[in-house]
Scaffold this motif. Sequence first.
Motif, PDB file in Angstrom:
ATOM      1  N   GLU A 122       0.668  -0.966   0.192  1.00  0.00           N
ATOM      2  CA  GLU A 122       0.089  -0.087   0.090  1.00  0.00           C
ATOM      3  C   GLU A 122       0.838   1.270   0.460  1.00  0.00           C
ATOM      4  N   ALA A 123       2.075   0.760  -0.123  1.00  0.00           N
ATOM      5  CA  ALA A 123       3.103   2.351  -0.120  1.00  0.00           C
ATOM      6  C   ALA A 123       2.933   2.946  -1.508  1.00  0.00           C
ATOM      7  N   ASP A 124       3.244   4.463  -1.566  1.00  0.00           N
ATOM      8  CA  ASP A 124       2.877   6.017  -2.718  1.00  0.00           C
ATOM      9  C   ASP A 124       4.321   5.510  -3.086  1.00  0.00           C
ATOM     10  N   TRP A 125       4.475   4.279  -4.486  1.00  0.00           N
ATOM     11  CA  TRP A 125       5.463   4.165  -4.876  1.00  0.00           C
ATOM     12  C   TRP A 125       5.191   4.904  -6.341  1.00  0.00           C
ATOM     13  N   THR A 126       4.656   5.866  -6.269  1.00  0.00           N
ATOM     14  CA  THR A 126       4.738   7.199  -7.055  1.00  0.00           C
ATOM     15  C   THR A 126       6.235   8.006  -6.386  1.00  0.00           C
ATOM     16  N   THR A 127       5.640   8.481  -4.982  1.00  0.00           N
ATOM     17  CA  THR A 127       6.729   9.232  -4.766  1.00  0.00           C
ATOM     18  C   THR A 127       8.259   8.323  -4.141  1.00  0.00           C
ATOM     19  N   ILE A 128       7.889   7.214  -4.192  1.00  0.00           N
ATOM     20  CA  ILE A 128       9.673   6.337  -3.727  1.00  0.00           C
ATOM     21  C   ILE A 128      10.016   6.220  -4.704  1.00  0.00           C
ATOM     22  N   HIS A 129       9.557   5.928  -6.091  1.00  0.00           N
ATOM     23  CA  HIS A 129      10.411   6.443  -7.187  1.00  0.00           C
ATOM     24  C   HIS A 129      10.669   7.523  -7.628  1.00  0.00           C
ATOM     25  N   LYS A 130      10.050   8.284  -6.751  1.00  0.00           N
ATOM     26  CA  LYS A 130      10.621  10.051  -6.629  1.00  0.00           C
ATOM     27  C   LYS A 130      11.731  10.266  -5.810  1.00  0.00           C
ATOM     28  N   LEU A 131      12.448   9.661  -5.098  1.00  0.00           N
ATOM     29  CA  LEU A 131      12.646   9.459  -3.965  1.00  0.00           C
ATOM     30  C   LEU A 131      14.200   9.192  -4.471  1.00  0.00           C
ATOM     31  N   VAL A 132      13.969   7.909  -4.933  1.00  0.00           N
ATOM     32  CA  VAL A 132      15.521   7.261  -5.379  1.00  0.00           C
ATOM     33  C   VAL A 132      16.269   7.337  -6.019  1.00  0.00           C
ATOM     34  N   LYS A 133      17.860   7.647  -6.296  1.00  0.00           N
ATOM     35  CA  LYS A 133      18.783   8.309  -6.749  1.00  0.00           C
ATOM     36  C   LYS A 133      18.208   8.104  -8.103  1.00  0.00           C
ATOM     37  N   GLU A 134      18.824   6.333  -8.339  1.00  0.00           N
ATOM     38  CA  GLU A 134      19.149   6.221  -9.624  1.00  0.00           C
ATOM     39  C   GLU A 134      17.356   5.701 -10.205  1.00  0.00           C
ATOM     40  N   GLN A 135      15.974   5.179  -9.337  1.00  0.00           N
ATOM     41  CA  GLN A 135      15.348   5.561  -9.865  1.00  0.00           C
ATOM     42  C   GLN A 135      14.611   4.293 -10.332  1.00  0.00           C
ATOM     43  N   ILE A 136      15.659   2.761  -9.677  1.00  0.00           N
ATOM     44  CA  ILE A 136      15.479   1.591 -10.289  1.00  0.00           C
ATOM     45  C   ILE A 136      14.814   0.468  -8.904  1.00  0.00           C
ATOM     46  N   ILE A 137      13.802   0.510  -8.826  1.00  0.00           N
ATOM     47  CA  ILE A 137      12.574  -0.453  -8.339  1.00  0.00           C
ATOM     48  C   ILE A 137      12.174  -1.656  -8.550  1.00  0.00           C
ATOM     49  N   PHE A 138      12.752  -2.623  -8.786  1.00  0.00           N
ATOM     50  CA  PHE A 138      12.511  -4.225  -8.054  1.00  0.00           C
ATOM     51  C   PHE A 138      11.873  -4.693  -7.039  1.00  0.00           C
ATOM     52  N   ASP A 139      10.296  -5.136  -8.578  1.00  0.00           N
ATOM     53  CA  ASP A 139       9.528  -5.986  -7.462  1.00  0.00           C
ATOM     54  C   ASP A 139       9.995  -7.617  -7.834  1.00  0.00           C
ATOM     55  N   GLY A 140       9.783  -8.154  -6.944  1.00  0.00           N
ATOM     56  CA  GLY A 140      10.505  -9.927  -6.663  1.00  0.00           C
ATOM     57  C   GLY A 140       9.260 -10.653  -6.140  1.00  0.00           C
TER      58      GLY A 140
END
Length: 53
Positions: A32-50
């Motif tokens: 339920e996290a706000d992944w749009t906001t999280i994506h903006k905060l990550v330097k390289e914008q690499i998010i892996f959903d495993g």
Amino acid sequence: MASNKYSATSLIDCVRDANAVLLVTEWEEFIEADWTTIHKLVKEQIIFDGRNA
């Protein structure tokens, strides 16, 4: 020896300026996290959903 440990107080604190985020749990707080906001905060914008890997 230098300590590289960091203890975050929230999910947002944890991901801010991270090089990547690896999601490997199905806990509700992460689903339920706000992944749009999280994506903006990550330097390289690499998010892996495993979760379904």
